[in-house]
Design an enzyme around this catalytic site. Structure first.
Site, PDB file in Angstrom:
ATOM      1  N   PHE A 277      35.915  35.932  31.655  1.00 16.53           N
ATOM      2  CA  PHE A 277      36.586  36.211  30.380  1.00 16.53           C
ATOM      3  C   PHE A 277      35.599  36.400  29.238  1.00 16.53           C
ATOM      4  O   PHE A 277      35.881  36.056  28.105  1.00 16.53           O
ATOM      5  CB  PHE A 277      37.614  35.111  30.065  1.00 16.53           C
ATOM      6  CG  PHE A 277      38.548  34.863  31.220  1.00 16.53           C
ATOM      7  CD1 PHE A 277      39.503  35.806  31.569  1.00 16.53           C
ATOM      8  CD2 PHE A 277      38.441  33.716  31.991  1.00 16.53           C
ATOM      9  CE1 PHE A 277      40.333  35.607  32.656  1.00 16.53           C
ATOM     10  CE2 PHE A 277      39.266  33.520  33.096  1.00 16.53           C
ATOM     11  CZ  PHE A 277      40.224  34.464  33.412  1.00 16.53           C
TER      12      PHE A 277
ATOM     13  N   LYS B 275      49.582  47.846  40.480  1.00 19.26           N
ATOM     14  CA  LYS B 275      49.793  46.429  40.795  1.00 19.26           C
ATOM     15  C   LYS B 275      48.706  45.573  40.116  1.00 19.26           C
ATOM     16  O   LYS B 275      48.989  44.534  39.525  1.00 19.26           O
ATOM     17  CB  LYS B 275      49.729  46.243  42.306  1.00 19.26           C
ATOM     18  CG  LYS B 275      50.027  44.850  42.779  1.00 19.26           C
ATOM     19  CD  LYS B 275      49.990  44.818  44.303  1.00 19.26           C
ATOM     20  CE  LYS B 275      50.686  43.597  44.839  1.00 19.26           C
ATOM     21  NZ  LYS B 275      50.857  43.685  46.298  1.00 19.26           N
TER      22      LYS B 275
ATOM     23  N   GLN C 142      46.524  42.341  35.479  1.00 15.77           N
ATOM     24  CA  GLN C 142      45.595  42.170  34.364  1.00 15.77           C
ATOM     25  C   GLN C 142      46.352  41.977  33.055  1.00 15.77           C
ATOM     26  O   GLN C 142      46.035  41.106  32.249  1.00 15.77           O
ATOM     27  CB  GLN C 142      44.697  43.407  34.237  1.00 15.77           C
ATOM     28  CG  GLN C 142      43.581  43.450  35.247  1.00 15.77           C
ATOM     29  CD  GLN C 142      42.549  42.375  34.971  1.00 15.77           C
ATOM     30  OE1 GLN C 142      41.980  42.294  33.894  1.00 15.77           O
ATOM     31  NE2 GLN C 142      42.328  41.523  35.935  1.00 15.77           N
TER      32      GLN C 142
ATOM     33  N   GLU D 139      41.389  43.642  28.643  1.00 16.54           N
ATOM     34  CA  GLU D 139      41.550  42.797  27.456  1.00 16.54           C
ATOM     35  C   GLU D 139      42.790  43.163  26.639  1.00 16.54           C
ATOM     36  O   GLU D 139      43.174  42.423  25.739  1.00 16.54           O
ATOM     37  CB  GLU D 139      40.299  42.908  26.568  1.00 16.54           C
ATOM     38  CG  GLU D 139      39.078  42.275  27.204  1.00 16.54           C
ATOM     39  CD  GLU D 139      37.790  42.740  26.553  1.00 16.54           C
ATOM     40  OE1 GLU D 139      37.384  43.888  26.800  1.00 16.54           O
ATOM     41  OE2 GLU D 139      37.204  41.966  25.780  1.00 16.54           O
TER      42      GLU D 139
HETATM   43  N1  MCN Z   1      42.690  49.141  36.034  1.00 15.74           N
HETATM   44  C1  MCN Z   1      43.560  50.126  36.473  1.00 15.74           C
HETATM   45  N2  MCN Z   1      43.619  51.327  35.797  1.00 15.74           N
HETATM   46  C2  MCN Z   1      42.830  51.572  34.719  1.00 15.74           C
HETATM   47  C3  MCN Z   1      41.912  50.590  34.290  1.00 15.74           C
HETATM   48  C4  MCN Z   1      41.860  49.371  34.976  1.00 15.74           C
HETATM   49  O1  MCN Z   1      44.289  49.925  37.446  1.00 15.74           O
HETATM   50  N3  MCN Z   1      42.917  52.728  34.088  1.00 15.74           N
HETATM   51  C5  MCN Z   1      42.688  47.805  36.685  1.00 15.74           C
HETATM   52  C6  MCN Z   1      41.695  47.698  37.839  1.00 15.74           C
HETATM   53  O2  MCN Z   1      42.206  46.802  38.808  1.00 15.74           O
HETATM   54  C7  MCN Z   1      40.470  47.111  37.168  1.00 15.74           C
HETATM   55  C8  MCN Z   1      41.068  46.175  36.134  1.00 15.74           C
HETATM   56  O3  MCN Z   1      42.296  46.823  35.745  1.00 15.74           O
HETATM   57  O4  MCN Z   1      39.643  46.421  38.073  1.00 15.74           O
HETATM   58  C9  MCN Z   1      40.210  45.907  34.887  1.00 15.74           C
HETATM   59  O5  MCN Z   1      39.632  47.090  34.423  1.00 15.74           O
HETATM   60  P1  MCN Z   1      38.923  47.232  32.992  1.00 15.74           P
HETATM   61  O6  MCN Z   1      39.927  47.250  31.917  1.00 15.74           O
HETATM   62  O7  MCN Z   1      37.974  48.391  33.072  1.00 15.74           O
HETATM   63  O8  MCN Z   1      38.078  45.897  32.808  1.00 15.74           O
HETATM   64  P2  MCN Z   1      36.661  45.537  33.465  1.00 15.74           P
HETATM   65  O9  MCN Z   1      36.611  45.968  34.861  1.00 15.74           O
HETATM   66  O10 MCN Z   1      35.554  45.953  32.531  1.00 15.74           O
HETATM   67  O11 MCN Z   1      36.752  43.943  33.487  1.00 15.74           O
HETATM   68  C10 MCN Z   1      36.443  43.179  32.369  1.00 15.74           C
HETATM   69  C11 MCN Z   1      37.680  42.701  31.617  1.00 15.74           C
HETATM   70  C12 MCN Z   1      37.271  41.798  30.532  1.00 15.74           C
HETATM   71  S1  MCN Z   1      36.211  42.455  29.383  1.00 15.74           S
HETATM   72  C13 MCN Z   1      37.660  40.484  30.500  1.00 15.74           C
HETATM   73  S2  MCN Z   1      37.196  39.502  29.192  1.00 15.74           S
HETATM   74  C14 MCN Z   1      38.476  39.962  31.549  1.00 15.74           C
HETATM   75  C15 MCN Z   1      39.284  40.997  32.227  1.00 15.74           C
HETATM   76  O12 MCN Z   1      38.580  42.093  32.532  1.00 15.74           O
HETATM   77  N4  MCN Z   1      38.063  38.910  32.275  1.00 15.74           N
HETATM   78  C16 MCN Z   1      38.730  38.619  33.449  1.00 15.74           C
HETATM   79  N5  MCN Z   1      40.127  40.561  33.183  1.00 15.74           N
HETATM   80  C17 MCN Z   1      39.805  39.455  33.908  1.00 15.74           C
HETATM   81  N6  MCN Z   1      40.465  39.152  35.040  1.00 15.74           N
HETATM   82  C18 MCN Z   1      40.075  38.079  35.775  1.00 15.74           C
HETATM   83  N7  MCN Z   1      40.758  37.812  36.919  1.00 15.74           N
HETATM   84  N8  MCN Z   1      39.034  37.293  35.397  1.00 15.74           N
HETATM   85  C19 MCN Z   1      38.358  37.528  34.266  1.00 15.74           C
HETATM   86  O13 MCN Z   1      37.333  36.779  33.918  1.00 15.74           O
HETATM   87 MO1  MOS Z   2      35.288  40.729  27.995  1.00 14.32          MO
HETATM   88  S1  MOS Z   2      35.367  39.287  26.524  1.00 14.32           S
HETATM   89  O1  MOS Z   2      34.488  41.941  27.008  1.00 14.32           O
HETATM   90  O2  MOS Z   2      34.006  40.127  28.998  1.00 14.32           O
END
Ligand code: MCN
Ligand code: MOS
Length: 766
Positions: free
Chosen positions: A248, A661, A666, A733
């Site tokens: 997170f 899903k 998320q 986020e």
């Molecule tokens: N996804 C999708 N379609 C999109 C974008 C994303 O289906 N267009 C789904 C995917 O399964 C992807 C997930 O959402 O793996 C997250 O994608 P994204 O928004 O790109 O986020 P990141 O991969 O960069 O992950 C970081 C983000 C952040 S910044 C925090 S804070 C956070 C979050 O993810 N911390 C988490 N979700 C979390 N979820 C878990 N279980 N644990 C954390 O610590």
């Molecule tokens: Mo998320 S707080 O940008 O790791």
């Protein structure tokens, strides 16, 4: 901009297959459920020694003397480390790749700037021996007055941050002349990341350099910091983090405890394991800083905004600046001819605060979305209606059109599913026996950030496909969506794809932070997989040993793991058979995230300073953001003031979803954290010694299943090919942004009482 290649598309969102867009369950799920997934400090390493740190019990001053003799004489003790015998470390470059602020780095303090700072460490044969010996260390402090928080009279107003300023029109004059005005202060307390896997690491030195097993949201960045601290070339640091129990925001950087463990391992010539205890995690790194902001909104009699004035501040450490950008949402959410937004940081004696899910957007939305709700009552307009009246058709601050903004659709879909039209306007007008019922709404947003990163895709002799990247999966779903992306682009079933993540030996990847990683790395994998597929087709038509020799490239199709030319007849071979005929053991391609015409500037990630090249959401022709609308029902017990969230419907525009899903999961995770933030979470600091006193999960409350209602999430996004190669926008986020104000607004509707400082506890409602 790379366009969506549909020639290789197999299956669709509804077929439950592996293709991108399908609702595939997490591929890492079985390993986690059955315990086969090894987390960092569980990694089996021979000959481990165990490190335990001692943290300061004052918030400001210095160590007068420190007596370690009893600890050194304690059974099993191998080494006691303090500032005095620590190895000299080099300063490391910042998160953004700026050169080190100081030439040396001291993970063990002599001068104390916060309560809970590491001052000593004991390394022993067993964890129990180290813990027992650590208790024998006697530190005499020379205590100095500390500034314990934002409200401490000694804290003052802090320092202005000119880059955070946004100004247009004449907001002061327009506000003074507005017929409808509200002005109020909104506050959020210190909040902590508390991932279920506490921080910790195993460090081992050998002839090849340093290996670190540590949970990491940013393998390359963390490895870079260790390399710089210990004066090693980047490729002599191997950082391994295949599974992460949540971060997170708290697991992107290397912290002092990491330096201590690596230092101890070096000094002892033995691998060292250091597990930060749950209480220690509250000061081993910082969570979200406390914030306060004043918002003044002026509107005309139709409810149209004429002025927004914001004055915000967040606390930071006395020896470092951490910014929680309170104008993040304020400056883009609503149309206004006049705006003034400014922010200060206020140094206090705390560990340097850090990112926690949606830093900036989260508290920014709490202020703005509470204030617009207050304005709706002042104007006598429905809270949803006033948001539509002030809908921003473009990004006024950047002066650019949105790439996509389906917030109107989110309001409509959410309101419909929630039944918003049945709401009665007056506070305290809806009830169920002794339960006051309140309905609230709030919007949220999160920007689309972009950083370069690479992925390697290999088609192997047995017909399977391998995807390699140093990126990570914190529980987000990276493994799964990358398998789907590669399966789709190569033309194999998803079961034939293996994804390897989480090691600094793999191709460079940016931080899994800023909700950017899914969009970036799916783009790189898509490109690399198409390139590998095209190379295989090239070999099939050109290689003397190929049965497809002399066919035209555009007639060959790879689908379901087989290659054939349906239009021209001829053989239909499994990829493995073709590879055997070609005598190849692999066909592979490495590609990066950004468009082919990226600039030399983008390529600076070769130096592992990937965050330095992060592009702003307004860099380019458009302003790119995800959007959401939350609709909440609360039930407030009239006698006890207890608040329950009883129903939630949230609608999201995150563009195209790679796996609905997982995206829904998320969003729900973000919403659940938002419910915790609204009703429970608050770091309490003892004003005498600046100590975080509720530093455990018994006292620092986060929601349990019993606190969480039925949550309905709705996607209203459409592919946004300006935002990313495959059309997705930010997900991770987004869900948390706007939840706390939606709940606060619902509580006002239920009770007529406006709570402007989180969390909303029953004392504040009595
Ligand atoms: N996804 C999708 N379609 C999109 C974008 C994303 O289906 N267009 C789904 C995917 O399964 C992807 C997930 O959402 O793996 C997250 O994608 P994204 O928004 O790109 O986020 P990141 O991969 O960069 O992950 C970081 C983000 C952040 S910044 C925090 S804070 C956070 C979050 O993810 N911390 C988490 N979700 C979390 N979820 C878990 N279980 N644990 C954390 O610590
Ligand atoms: Mo998320 S707080 O940008 O790791």
């Amino acid at each position: 901009m790379t366009s969506l290649d549909t020639s290789a598309k197999r299956g669709d969102a509804s077929d439950g297959g592996g293709a991108l867009g399908a609702r595939l369950s997490r591929l890492d799920g079985p390993a986690k459920i059955t315990g086969r997934a090894t987390y960092a400090i569980e990694h089996p390493v021979e000959g481990l020694a165990y490190a335990v740190t001692v943290q300061s019990t004052i918030a400001a001053g210095r160590i007068g003397s420190i007596d370690v003799t009893a600890a050194e004489d304690s059974p099993g003790v191998l080494l006691v480390l303090t500032h005095d015998n620590a190895l000299p470390l080099h300063g490391a470059s910042s998160w953004l790749g700026a050169p080190a602020a100081a030439p040396h780095y001291h993970p063990l303090a002599r001068d104390i700037t916060f309560n809970g700072q590491h001052v000593a460490a004991v390394i022993a044969e067993t964890f129990e021996q180290a813990t027992a010996a650590a208790a024998l260390i006697d530190v005499a402090y020379e205590e100095a007055p500390a500034v314990t928080g934002l409200d401490d009279p000694r804290a003052g107003d802090g320092m202005p941050l000119p880059p955070m300023t946004a100004e247009w029109g004449d907001a002061a004059a327009a506000f003074a002349a507005a017929p409808i005005r509200i002005e109020a202060e909104y506050r959020t307390p210190r909040e902590y990341n508390v991932p279920i896997e506490p921080h910790g690491l195993i460090a081992r030195w050998d002839e090849n350099g340093l290996t670190v097993w540590e949970p990491s949201q940013w393998i390359d960045g963390m490895a870079r910091t260790y390399a710089e601290w210990f004066g090693l070339p980047f490729d002599k640091v191997r950082l391994v983090s295949p599974y992460i129990g949540g971060g997170f925001g708290s697991k992107a950087l290397a912290y002092a405890h990491g330096a201590i463990a690596v230092m101890a391992a070096k000094m002892l010539g033995r691998p060292v394991r250091l597990a930060v205890t749950r209480p220690q995690t509250f000061t081993a790194y910082g969570g979200r800083p406390a914030t306060r902001q004043t918002l003044s909104l002026g509107a005309d009699r139709t409810g149209k905004l004429v002025a927004i004035i914001q004055r915000g501040a967040n606390e930071t450490a006395v020896d470092g600046v951490s910014v929680e950008p309170l104008g993040a949402v304020t400056t883009i959410m609503y149309a206004t001819p006049n705006l003034s937004s400014r922010q200060n940081v206020v140094p206090v004696n705390t560990v340097l605060p850090g990112p926690l899910r949606a830093p900036g957007e989260n508290p920014s939305a709490f202020g703005l979305e509470s204030a617009i709700d207050e304005l709706s009552y002042a104007a006598g307009i429905d809270p949803l209606e006033i948001r539509l009246i002030n809908y921003a058709e473009r990004d006024q601050q950047a002066g650019k059109p949105w790439s996509t903004r389906r917030l109107r659709e989110a309001y409509a879909a959410g309101a419909e599913a929630f039944g918003w039209s049945k709401r009665t306007a007056a506070p305290r007008s809806m009830r169920d026996g002794r339960q006051l019922i309140g309905w609230g709404v709030a919007a949220g947003t999160y920007p689309v950030r972009r950083t370069a990163g690479e992925a390697l895709v290999r088609i192997l002799a047995d017909g399977t496909v391998e995807v390699l990247s140093s990126g990570t999966d914190m529980g987000t779903g990276t493994y799964t969506i990358l398998a789907q992306t590669a399966a789709d682009a190569v033309g194999v079933p998803v079961e034939q794809v293996r994804v390897r993540l989480g090691s600094s030996e793999l191709p460079r990847a940016p931080v899994s932070g800023g909700s950017q990683f899914a969009n970036l790395i799916t783009g790189a994998v898509h490109k690399a997989a198409l390139a590998a597929r095209d190379d295989l087709i090239g070999l099939a038509i050109n290689d003397a040993a190929s049965p497809f020799r002399a066919l035209q490239a555009n007639t060959l199709i790879i689908a379901n793991g087989r290659i054939a030319s349906p239009r021209q007849g001829g053989p239909d071979l499994a990829i493995a058979d073709l590879m055997a005929r070609l005598g190849r053991d692999k066909v592979e391609a490495l590609r990066d995230t950004l468009a082919e015409n990226h600039t030399a500037e983008d390529r600076r990630y070769d130096n592992f300073t990937t965050v330095a090249t992060m592009r702003a959401p307004t860099d380019g022709e458009f302003s790119m953001h995800s959007w959401c609308a939350h609709f909440v029902e609360v039930r407030v017990d009239e006698d006890f003031g207890t608040v329950r969230v009883s129903r939630m419907v949230s609608a999201f525009d995150s563009g195209r979803l790679y796996n609905p899903k997982l995206a829904e999961s998320q969003w729900k995770g973000g919403i659940i954290m938002g419910i915790g933030q609204a009703l429970l979470e608050e770091g309490l600091v003892d004003a005498r010694h600046g100590r975080v006193i509720n530093n455990n999960l018994g006292d620092y409350l986060v929601p349990t299943n019993a606190d969480i209602p039925d949550i309905q999430v709705i996607s209203v996004g459409l592919p946004d090919l300006h935002a990313s190669a495959l059309g997705g926008k930010a997900v991770g986020e987004l869900g948390i942004v706007g939840v706390a104000p939606a709940i606060a607004n619902a509580v006002f509707h239920a009770t007529g009482k406006r709570v402007r400082d989180l969390p909303i506890t029953f004392e504040k409602l009595m």
